[in-house]
Design an enzyme around this catalytic site. Structure first.
Site, PDB file in Angstrom:
ATOM      1  N   LYS A   1     -26.777  21.196 -10.323  1.00  0.00           N
ATOM      2  CA  LYS A   1     -27.063  19.786 -10.053  1.00  0.00           C
ATOM      3  C   LYS A   1     -26.449  19.318  -8.718  1.00  0.00           C
ATOM      4  O   LYS A   1     -25.581  20.000  -8.157  1.00  0.00           O
ATOM      5  CB  LYS A   1     -26.544  18.944 -11.228  1.00  0.00           C
ATOM      6  CG  LYS A   1     -27.296  19.206 -12.546  1.00  0.00           C
ATOM      7  CD  LYS A   1     -26.844  18.246 -13.647  1.00  0.00           C
ATOM      8  CE  LYS A   1     -27.630  18.450 -14.920  1.00  0.00           C
ATOM      9  NZ  LYS A   1     -27.270  17.459 -15.965  1.00  0.00           N
TER      10      LYS A   1
ATOM     11  N   HIS B   1     -27.760  22.426 -15.553  1.00  0.00           N
ATOM     12  CA  HIS B   1     -28.789  22.113 -16.547  1.00  0.00           C
ATOM     13  C   HIS B   1     -29.302  23.408 -17.153  1.00  0.00           C
ATOM     14  O   HIS B   1     -29.370  24.433 -16.459  1.00  0.00           O
ATOM     15  CB  HIS B   1     -29.970  21.381 -15.887  1.00  0.00           C
ATOM     16  CG  HIS B   1     -31.182  21.323 -16.772  1.00  0.00           C
ATOM     17  ND1 HIS B   1     -31.358  20.337 -17.715  1.00  0.00           N
ATOM     18  CD2 HIS B   1     -32.240  22.167 -16.909  1.00  0.00           C
ATOM     19  CE1 HIS B   1     -32.478  20.574 -18.380  1.00  0.00           C
ATOM     20  NE2 HIS B   1     -33.038  21.675 -17.907  1.00  0.00           N
TER      21      HIS B   1
HETATM   22  P1  IDP Z   1     -28.033  18.672 -21.722  1.00  0.00           P
HETATM   23  O1  IDP Z   1     -28.084  18.675 -20.211  1.00  0.00           O
HETATM   24  O2  IDP Z   1     -26.726  19.228 -22.225  1.00  0.00           O
HETATM   25  O3  IDP Z   1     -29.234  19.328 -22.344  1.00  0.00           O
HETATM   26  P2  IDP Z   1     -29.204  16.117 -22.496  1.00  0.00           P
HETATM   27  O4  IDP Z   1     -28.848  15.391 -23.742  1.00  0.00           O
HETATM   28  O5  IDP Z   1     -30.528  16.812 -22.436  1.00  0.00           O
HETATM   29  O6  IDP Z   1     -28.015  17.153 -22.190  1.00  0.00           O
HETATM   30  O7  IDP Z   1     -29.100  15.074 -21.305  1.00  0.00           O
HETATM   31  C1  IDP Z   1     -29.604  15.384 -20.017  1.00  0.00           C
HETATM   32  C2  IDP Z   1     -28.584  14.986 -18.986  1.00  0.00           C
HETATM   33  O8  IDP Z   1     -28.437  13.561 -19.009  1.00  0.00           O
HETATM   34  C3  IDP Z   1     -27.161  15.496 -19.227  1.00  0.00           C
HETATM   35  O9  IDP Z   1     -26.945  16.812 -18.765  1.00  0.00           O
HETATM   36  C4  IDP Z   1     -26.337  14.491 -18.459  1.00  0.00           C
HETATM   37  O10 IDP Z   1     -26.374  14.743 -17.044  1.00  0.00           O
HETATM   38  C5  IDP Z   1     -27.088  13.202 -18.742  1.00  0.00           C
HETATM   39  N1  IDP Z   1     -26.562  12.497 -19.939  1.00  0.00           N
HETATM   40  C6  IDP Z   1     -26.802  12.788 -21.234  1.00  0.00           C
HETATM   41  N2  IDP Z   1     -26.168  11.940 -22.071  1.00  0.00           N
HETATM   42  C7  IDP Z   1     -25.501  11.083 -21.259  1.00  0.00           C
HETATM   43  C8  IDP Z   1     -24.638   9.962 -21.515  1.00  0.00           C
HETATM   44  O11 IDP Z   1     -24.356   9.588 -22.670  1.00  0.00           O
HETATM   45  N3  IDP Z   1     -24.130   9.322 -20.425  1.00  0.00           N
HETATM   46  C9  IDP Z   1     -24.419   9.712 -19.135  1.00  0.00           C
HETATM   47  N4  IDP Z   1     -25.218  10.751 -18.855  1.00  0.00           N
HETATM   48  C10 IDP Z   1     -25.746  11.436 -19.901  1.00  0.00           C
HETATM   49 MG    MG Z   2     -31.241  18.736 -22.301  1.00  0.00          MG
END
Ligand code: IDP
Ligand code: MG
Length: 142
Positions: free
Chosen positions: A11, A117
């Protein structure tokens, strides 16, 4: 177990902090093969499309802004159980909850700025790989 592909990203926070070589080393040490790799800068609209599944959530707009704030590295990783293996190596979304030894635990600054990611299923991997790479870019280096 059959070979699988996953989409990984380094990222903008990690690229800006000079963490690319360190993260690439972790991938190499894990035994996952880097099938394809490119550097590019997403627009906010690109990021919105990529993270469409999160549209409406409280973090969606800031996430799109963050993900378009600077260059990223997109990679396709290949190997047995690649999706789960890469997610295990990344660690939990929130570095405060990530296991010791994971990339996010060691390097991430926050739940949003979490350096990497990874796709979370075969279906999302197929969508996410095709988001960044065309078929001809996925033949690999033999
Ligand atoms: P992941 O990347 O672990 O799969 P996801 O739930 O798919 O997590 O969320 C995508 C991205 O969104 C996360 O990697 C993070 O950068 C951001 N994100 C997720 N939840 C939050 C939050 O509660 N606050 C701020 N950013 C978040
Ligand atoms: Mg995700």
């Amino acid at each position: 177990m059959e070979s699988e592909r996953t989409l990984a990203m380094i990222k903008p926070d990690a690229v800006a902090r000079g963490l690319v070589p360190r993260i690439l080393s972790r991938i190499q040490e894990s035994g996952l093969k880097i099938l394809a790799l490119k550097s590019l800068k997403l627009t906010a609209s690109d990021a919105g499309g990529f993270y469409e599944v999160h549209k409406g959530k409280h973090f969606y707009e800031p996430l799109c802004s963050f993900m378009s704030s600077g260059p990223i590295i997109a990679l396709v990783l290949e190997g047995e159980d690649a999706i789960a293996r890469w997610r295990k190596l990344m660690g939990a979304t929130d570095p405060a909850e990530a296991d010791n030894g994971t990339i996010r635990k060691e390097l991430a600054e926050s739940k949003e700025r979490n350096v990497v990611h990874g796709s979370d299923s075969k279906e999302t991997a197929a969508f996410e790989i095709s988001f960044f790479f065309s078929g001809i870019e996925l033949t690999g280096i033999k």
